[in-house]
Design a protein around this motif. Structure first.
Motif, PDB file in Angstrom:
ATOM      1  N   LEU A  64     -14.360  76.703 -26.163  1.00 11.26           N
ATOM      2  CA  LEU A  64     -15.005  76.222 -27.380  1.00 11.26           C
ATOM      3  C   LEU A  64     -16.310  76.960 -27.657  1.00 11.26           C
ATOM      4  O   LEU A  64     -16.626  77.269 -28.808  1.00 11.26           O
ATOM      5  N   ASN A  65     -17.061  77.277 -26.613  1.00  9.00           N
ATOM      6  CA  ASN A  65     -18.352  77.941 -26.839  1.00  9.00           C
ATOM      7  C   ASN A  65     -18.204  79.407 -27.253  1.00  9.00           C
ATOM      8  O   ASN A  65     -19.193  80.066 -27.565  1.00  9.00           O
ATOM      9  N   GLN A  66     -16.971  79.922 -27.269  1.00  2.00           N
ATOM     10  CA  GLN A  66     -16.739  81.286 -27.750  1.00  2.00           C
ATOM     11  C   GLN A  66     -16.030  81.308 -29.107  1.00  2.00           C
ATOM     12  O   GLN A  66     -15.766  82.376 -29.656  1.00  2.00           O
ATOM     13  N   LEU A  67     -15.748  80.128 -29.636  1.00  2.00           N
ATOM     14  CA  LEU A  67     -15.004  80.037 -30.890  1.00  2.00           C
ATOM     15  C   LEU A  67     -15.912  80.373 -32.074  1.00  2.00           C
ATOM     16  O   LEU A  67     -16.997  79.813 -32.214  1.00  2.00           O
ATOM     17  N   GLU A  68     -15.461  81.291 -32.915  1.00  2.00           N
ATOM     18  CA  GLU A  68     -16.252  81.704 -34.068  1.00  2.00           C
ATOM     19  C   GLU A  68     -16.455  80.524 -35.025  1.00  2.00           C
ATOM     20  O   GLU A  68     -15.593  79.658 -35.157  1.00  2.00           O
ATOM     21  N   SER A  69     -17.590  80.504 -35.715  1.00  4.80           N
ATOM     22  CA  SER A  69     -17.915  79.368 -36.580  1.00  4.80           C
ATOM     23  C   SER A  69     -17.155  79.406 -37.900  1.00  4.80           C
ATOM     24  O   SER A  69     -16.852  78.364 -38.476  1.00  4.80           O
ATOM     25  N   ARG A  70     -16.848  80.602 -38.395  1.00  8.21           N
ATOM     26  CA  ARG A  70     -16.157  80.726 -39.677  1.00  8.21           C
ATOM     27  C   ARG A  70     -14.661  80.889 -39.458  1.00  8.21           C
ATOM     28  O   ARG A  70     -14.218  81.692 -38.633  1.00  8.21           O
ATOM     29  N   LEU A  71     -13.889  80.131 -40.216  1.00  3.09           N
ATOM     30  CA  LEU A  71     -12.443  80.130 -40.063  1.00  3.09           C
ATOM     31  C   LEU A  71     -11.858  81.532 -40.213  1.00  3.09           C
ATOM     32  O   LEU A  71     -10.941  81.917 -39.482  1.00  3.09           O
ATOM     33  N   SER A  72     -12.395  82.286 -41.147  1.00  2.94           N
ATOM     34  CA  SER A  72     -11.854  83.617 -41.432  1.00  2.94           C
ATOM     35  C   SER A  72     -12.063  84.596 -40.284  1.00  2.94           C
ATOM     36  O   SER A  72     -11.424  85.649 -40.239  1.00  2.94           O
ATOM     37  N   ARG A  73     -12.943  84.252 -39.348  1.00  2.13           N
ATOM     38  CA  ARG A  73     -13.244  85.169 -38.250  1.00  2.13           C
ATOM     39  C   ARG A  73     -12.690  84.711 -36.905  1.00  2.13           C
ATOM     40  O   ARG A  73     -12.857  85.410 -35.900  1.00  2.13           O
ATOM     41  N   ILE A  74     -12.049  83.564 -36.877  1.00  2.00           N
ATOM     42  CA  ILE A  74     -11.580  83.032 -35.595  1.00  2.00           C
ATOM     43  C   ILE A  74     -10.420  83.854 -35.057  1.00  2.00           C
ATOM     44  O   ILE A  74      -9.430  84.102 -35.749  1.00  2.00           O
ATOM     45  N   THR A  75     -10.570  84.289 -33.822  1.00  2.00           N
ATOM     46  CA  THR A  75      -9.464  84.905 -33.091  1.00  2.00           C
ATOM     47  C   THR A  75      -9.227  84.089 -31.830  1.00  2.00           C
ATOM     48  O   THR A  75     -10.174  83.611 -31.197  1.00  2.00           O
ATOM     49  N   LEU A  76      -7.969  83.907 -31.492  1.00  5.09           N
ATOM     50  CA  LEU A  76      -7.600  83.228 -30.256  1.00  5.09           C
ATOM     51  C   LEU A  76      -6.992  84.241 -29.303  1.00  5.09           C
ATOM     52  O   LEU A  76      -6.628  85.348 -29.707  1.00  5.09           O
ATOM     53  N   LEU A  77      -6.865  83.856 -28.043  1.00  5.02           N
ATOM     54  CA  LEU A  77      -6.426  84.790 -27.015  1.00  5.02           C
ATOM     55  C   LEU A  77      -5.046  84.429 -26.483  1.00  5.02           C
ATOM     56  O   LEU A  77      -4.748  83.259 -26.243  1.00  5.02           O
ATOM     57  N   THR A  78      -4.229  85.450 -26.297  1.00  2.00           N
ATOM     58  CA  THR A  78      -2.947  85.267 -25.629  1.00  2.00           C
ATOM     59  C   THR A  78      -3.200  85.198 -24.121  1.00  2.00           C
ATOM     60  O   THR A  78      -4.306  85.509 -23.657  1.00  2.00           O
ATOM     61  N   PRO A  79      -2.190  84.803 -23.329  1.00  2.00           N
ATOM     62  CA  PRO A  79      -2.376  84.831 -21.866  1.00  2.00           C
ATOM     63  C   PRO A  79      -2.774  86.211 -21.347  1.00  2.00           C
ATOM     64  O   PRO A  79      -3.439  86.320 -20.313  1.00  2.00           O
ATOM     65  N   ALA A  80      -2.392  87.269 -22.082  1.00  2.00           N
ATOM     66  CA  ALA A  80      -2.758  88.635 -21.685  1.00  2.00           C
ATOM     67  C   ALA A  80      -4.107  89.061 -22.266  1.00  2.00           C
ATOM     68  O   ALA A  80      -4.469  90.238 -22.202  1.00  2.00           O
ATOM     69  N   LYS A  81      -4.845  88.102 -22.870  1.00  2.00           N
ATOM     70  CA  LYS A  81      -6.182  88.334 -23.434  1.00  2.00           C
ATOM     71  C   LYS A  81      -6.164  89.174 -24.711  1.00  2.00           C
ATOM     72  O   LYS A  81      -7.181  89.732 -25.109  1.00  2.00           O
ATOM     73  N   ARG A  82      -5.022  89.254 -25.373  1.00  2.00           N
ATOM     74  CA  ARG A  82      -4.966  89.955 -26.657  1.00  2.00           C
ATOM     75  C   ARG A  82      -5.467  89.023 -27.748  1.00  2.00           C
ATOM     76  O   ARG A  82      -5.113  87.851 -27.780  1.00  2.00           O
ATOM     77  N   GLU A  83      -6.283  89.539 -28.659  1.00  2.00           N
ATOM     78  CA  GLU A  83      -6.840  88.719 -29.728  1.00  2.00           C
ATOM     79  C   GLU A  83      -5.840  88.544 -30.868  1.00  2.00           C
ATOM     80  O   GLU A  83      -5.188  89.503 -31.285  1.00  2.00           O
ATOM     81  N   VAL A  84      -5.740  87.307 -31.363  1.00  2.00           N
ATOM     82  CA  VAL A  84      -4.840  86.984 -32.473  1.00  2.00           C
ATOM     83  C   VAL A  84      -5.663  86.331 -33.577  1.00  2.00           C
ATOM     84  O   VAL A  84      -6.273  85.281 -33.350  1.00  2.00           O
ATOM     85  N   PRO A  85      -5.718  86.925 -34.774  1.00  2.00           N
ATOM     86  CA  PRO A  85      -6.488  86.324 -35.880  1.00  2.00           C
ATOM     87  C   PRO A  85      -5.789  85.076 -36.407  1.00  2.00           C
ATOM     88  O   PRO A  85      -4.672  85.144 -36.919  1.00  2.00           O
ATOM     89  N   LEU A  86      -6.461  83.944 -36.305  1.00  2.00           N
ATOM     90  CA  LEU A  86      -5.825  82.660 -36.579  1.00  2.00           C
ATOM     91  C   LEU A  86      -5.472  82.484 -38.055  1.00  2.00           C
ATOM     92  O   LEU A  86      -4.360  82.075 -38.401  1.00  2.00           O
ATOM     93  N   LEU A  87      -6.402  82.775 -38.938  1.00  2.00           N
ATOM     94  CA  LEU A  87      -6.167  82.570 -40.367  1.00  2.00           C
ATOM     95  C   LEU A  87      -5.048  83.476 -40.876  1.00  2.00           C
ATOM     96  O   LEU A  87      -4.209  83.060 -41.679  1.00  2.00           O
ATOM     97  N   ARG A  88      -5.017  84.713 -40.399  1.00  2.00           N
ATOM     98  CA  ARG A  88      -3.964  85.629 -40.829  1.00  2.00           C
ATOM     99  C   ARG A  88      -2.588  85.113 -40.409  1.00  2.00           C
ATOM    100  O   ARG A  88      -1.631  85.182 -41.180  1.00  2.00           O
ATOM    101  N   LYS A  89      -2.497  84.584 -39.200  1.00  2.00           N
ATOM    102  CA  LYS A  89      -1.213  84.060 -38.734  1.00  2.00           C
ATOM    103  C   LYS A  89      -0.771  82.862 -39.571  1.00  2.00           C
ATOM    104  O   LYS A  89       0.411  82.701 -39.874  1.00  2.00           O
ATOM    105  N   ASN A  90      -1.721  82.022 -39.965  1.00  2.00           N
ATOM    106  CA  ASN A  90      -1.382  80.892 -40.824  1.00  2.00           C
ATOM    107  C   ASN A  90      -0.855  81.382 -42.176  1.00  2.00           C
ATOM    108  O   ASN A  90       0.123  80.847 -42.716  1.00  2.00           O
ATOM    109  N   LYS A  91      -1.459  82.434 -42.715  1.00  2.00           N
ATOM    110  CA  LYS A  91      -0.997  83.011 -43.979  1.00  2.00           C
ATOM    111  C   LYS A  91       0.395  83.617 -43.833  1.00  2.00           C
ATOM    112  O   LYS A  91       1.171  83.650 -44.793  1.00  2.00           O
TER     113      LYS A  91
END
Length: 280
Positions: A64-91
């Motif tokens: 949680l303390n690494q989660l970006e504040s703006r929705l458009s900038r949030i990336t989450l991590l896969t088990p392999a530590k690859r970044e996934v842009p959350l808003l883009r995936k929702n779109k």
């Protein structure tokens, strides 16, 4: 310019919904949040994965303390530590779900109950009938019932020799039933957080100092009390996250949002049992 300002305002509102939802659940800054992304349309039509196909579901995480504040900038991590842009995936059609209760590792032991919750789906009519004739008769009754506004209906045999009837209501009927549900249960859900989904509500009673051993019995009692989805009983249950779109119908996306934040003070499990007169 006006259109850009409106878009920016909506994005800020969605960001606030997302962040406050997490805060309301009592998530702590050092805790890791676990998300599941499921493709809304692919989930209905399972296909074997190929090198060119999209992944139907993915498990992601981030402290949680690494989660970006703006929705458009949030990336989450896969088990392999690859970044996934959350808003883009929702779109792209992925629904965003989150594990409600607390565990540090994705498959680790649960350490805390953040909330008790129910899933009220007012779109579906699901019935088990003894014979094919009964099922066919019930299907014709529903088709003829103008009040229910049935959009689709099917009957399938089960392994137990029964017949499963599944029907889906129209949007106008779902809106009517949403209003009726809130009016009927107004007093019982007054202190709860209410998240409105396309087909109903997710209702949360946030919990402090909850016992993991009490979680399943209380979940079952809540499902009986509100006639909600009886499968919503496991500690690992994921639920849709406010601020993101439901895209099972790509032509008509629906923004999941918080309708009421509920009371400030979380419930104890004993208080919840007592105030709702739950029978465990």
């Amino acid at each position: 310019m006006e259109s850009l300002n409106l878009h920016a305002s909506r994005m800020r509102s969605r960001s606030r919904q997302f962040r406050h939802f997490i805060k309301k659940l009592g998530c702590k800054r050092g805790q890791t949040l676990h998300f599941t992304l499921v493709h809304d349309t692919m989930a209905r039509k399972p296909t074997l994965p190929t090198s060119q196909s999209k992944t139907r579901a993915m498990t992601l995480h981030k402290p949680l303390n690494q989660l970006e504040s703006r929705l458009s900038r949030i990336t989450l991590l896969t088990p392999a530590k690859r970044e996934v842009p959350l808003l883009r995936k929702n779109k792209e059609g992925y629904a965003v779900f989150m594990t409600v209760n607390y565990r540090e590792e994705a498959r680790g032991r649960f350490k805390g109950v953040r909330a008790h919750f129910i899933d009220v789906d007012l779109n579906k009519i699901s019935e088990l009938l003894d014979t094919r004739e009964e099922a066919e008769r019930r299907m014709q009754e529903l088709k003829a019932d103008r009040l229910e506004q049935i959009q689709s209906i099917s009957v399938t045999p089960t392994k137990q020799g029964l017949y499963q009837l599944l029907a889906q209501r129209g949007k106008r009927r779902v809106r009517q039933l949403k209003q009726k549900f809130l009016a009927k249960h107004r007093k019982l859900i007054r202190g709860a957080m209410i998240v409105e989904t396309k087909n109903g509500y997710h209702i949360y009673w946030t919990i402090r100092k909850g016992s993991i051993g009490w979680f399943v019995p209380i979940q079952r009692a809540l499902a009986r009390k509100f006639n909600s989805d009886p499968k919503i009983t496991d500690l690992a249950r994921v639920m849709r996250v406010p601020g993101f779109y439901h895209r099972k119908n790509p032509a008509s996306p629906y923004l999941v949002c918080v309708k009421s934040w509920g009371r400030k003070q979380p419930f104890t499990q004993a208080e919840l049992i007592r105030s709702l007169a739950l029978t465990l």
